[in-house]
Design an enzyme around this catalytic site. Structure first.
Site, mmCIF file in Angstrom:
data_model
loop_
_atom_site.group_PDB
_atom_site.id
_atom_site.type_symbol
_atom_site.label_atom_id
_atom_site.label_comp_id
_atom_site.label_asym_id
_atom_site.label_seq_id
_atom_site.Cartn_x
_atom_site.Cartn_y
_atom_site.Cartn_z
ATOM 1 C CG HIS A 211 39.615 -9.074 5.111
ATOM 2 N ND1 HIS A 211 38.598 -8.199 5.394
ATOM 3 C CD2 HIS A 211 40.767 -8.459 5.500
ATOM 4 C CE1 HIS A 211 39.096 -7.098 5.937
ATOM 5 N NE2 HIS A 211 40.401 -7.226 6.013
ATOM 6 N N GLY B 292 36.220 -11.692 6.793
ATOM 7 C CA GLY B 292 36.558 -11.679 8.209
ATOM 8 C C GLY B 292 38.050 -11.864 8.396
ATOM 9 N NE ARG B 293 40.188 -11.031 14.069
ATOM 10 C CZ ARG B 293 40.518 -12.068 14.823
ATOM 11 N NH1 ARG B 293 41.588 -12.788 14.531
ATOM 12 N NH2 ARG B 293 39.771 -12.425 15.855
#
Length: 388
Positions: free
Chosen positions: A314, A283-284
């Site tokens: 990620h 994800g971020r």
């Protein structure tokens, strides 16, 4: 692990996002073959899902979830090929309970004595199929009146994780009960879990990918592992917002708000020596977690100790920032290749996107479609087995 059991998941538009994907991917990770069908659709078609969450209002909120891809065709279902049935909740059961073909299929499963596991609003279908009369069951609280009217022995869901077993019927109140729900279903299928006396740490952050935290977290809990989730500057009971990353025909993934995820431990004072493995969702969140020296130190401690580390999508941005990829082979979401290469890692192409790799104590995956391989490879390193 051989695919010694085959189960069917009965899907519909706007079924609850977690309530289809967590059992779907967890069961596959455990070696079970899983087919997913929806009336009026065929293999390769998609069902939109719904995110149901509890945000302080008098009832749950709803927003759009991931798109779920079916892998089988409803009209071709042959009950004799399946060992069990799973019915997710969400809004789909409202209309599926009016479908004669769906109701007949559930009646056949019930008459056969094969295990049926139904969660949340899924029990509306059980009521329509007259399979709860005289049987103990639970569900999301608002489904209670319909079950009582259908003759069920209603068990009040005093907590969101309540599960009830009555013979071959397994029912649960909400997706918070997934660990017990899935474990009970595996046992009903004749499964035996060994080696699960492990403690696992999840490194979480705001806007980590929704599936990439919840699916492995609850899959490992379903095996019987103790799983803790922590986030810098947060404590046990605090929540992290998540992000839904999906592939919808654009040049890169889309993002939508996901569920909120409840942390189970406090970041400050985490002792890596008390855990057997580390999991890093994507994800971020990894973008900013990779700047946190305390996060990087935890990763280094796990890698240097040789304990299993499983990172997806990620999440490998954190591995690269920690300097632990030098001389290691790994994959990641393709856009993270630069981080892997600059961090000294040997890039492994994720083709297809669900492919995962193990290099020593390191398991890496490219994206959430790879969860079955991702969790299964981590299980091998942990010495956890499911046998049938």
């Amino acid at each position: 692990m051989a695919n010694s059991r085959t189960v069917l998941i009965l899907c519909g538009d706007y079924m609850e996002d977690y309530e289809v994907m967590v059992p779907f991917q967890a069961l596959q990770a455990f070696g079970v073959s899983v087919h997913t069908v929806c009336p009026g659709k065929k293999a390769g078609d998609t069902c939109p899902t719904a995110v149901h969450d509890f945000c302080g209002h008098q009832t749950y909120s709803e927003s759009r979830g991931h798109n779920f891809t079916l892998n089988a065709t409803f009209d071709e279902v042959d009950l004799s090929k399946y060992d069990g049935l799973v019915i997710p909740g969400g809004r789909a059961p409202e209309y599926l309970s009016m479908n004669a073909s769906v109701v007949d299929l559930v009646k056949q499963f019930s008459s056969s004595g094969k295990p049926i596991a139904s969660i949340c609003h899924g029990q509306l279908i059980l009521a329509a199929a007259d399979t709860v009369n005289g049987r103990s069951c639970t569900a999301y609280a608002t489904v209670g009146p319909a079950l009582i009217a259908a003759g069920a022995k209603w068990v009040e869901p005093t907590t969101p994780d309540v599960c009830v077993v009555d013979g071959s019927l397994i029912t649960a109140a909400t997706y918070e009960g997934h660990p017990e729900f899935i474990q009970l279903f595996v046992k009903a299928l004749g499964g035996k879990i060994t080696g699960a006396d492990k403690r696992i740490l999840f490194l979480c952050g705001d806007y980590m990918e929704d599936y990439e935290v919840k699916v492995p977290f609850q899959s490992l809990q379903a095996l019987g592992c103790q799983v803790d989730a922590v986030c810098p500057e947060k404590k046990s009971g605090d929540r992290c917002p998540t992000a839904i990353h999906d592939f919808e025909g654009d040049q890169t993934y889309s993002e939508k708000p996901g569920h909120t995820f409840a942390l189970t431990a406090t970041f400050d004072g985490v002792n890596s020596s008390s855990y057997d493995a580390l999991v890093i969702p994507g994800g971020r969140a990894p973008e900013y977690l990779a700047l946190n020296k305390h996060v990087l130190n935890i990763v280094k401690e796990f890698m240097n100790s040789g304990k299993p580390v499983a990172s997806i999508c990620h999440g490998q941005q954190i591995l690269a920032a920690a300097g632990v990829l030098k001389g290691r082979k790994c994959t990641a979401y393709p856009a993270v290749k630069l981080n892997v290469v600059l961090g000294g890692g040997t890039w492994l192409e994720p083709d297809p996107i669900h492919r995962c790799f193990t290099d020593g104590n390191l398991v890496t995956g490219a994206a959430w479609p790879g969860h079955p391989e991702f969790v299964a490879q981590l299980m091998v390193l942990l010495g956890v087995q499911v046998s049938f």
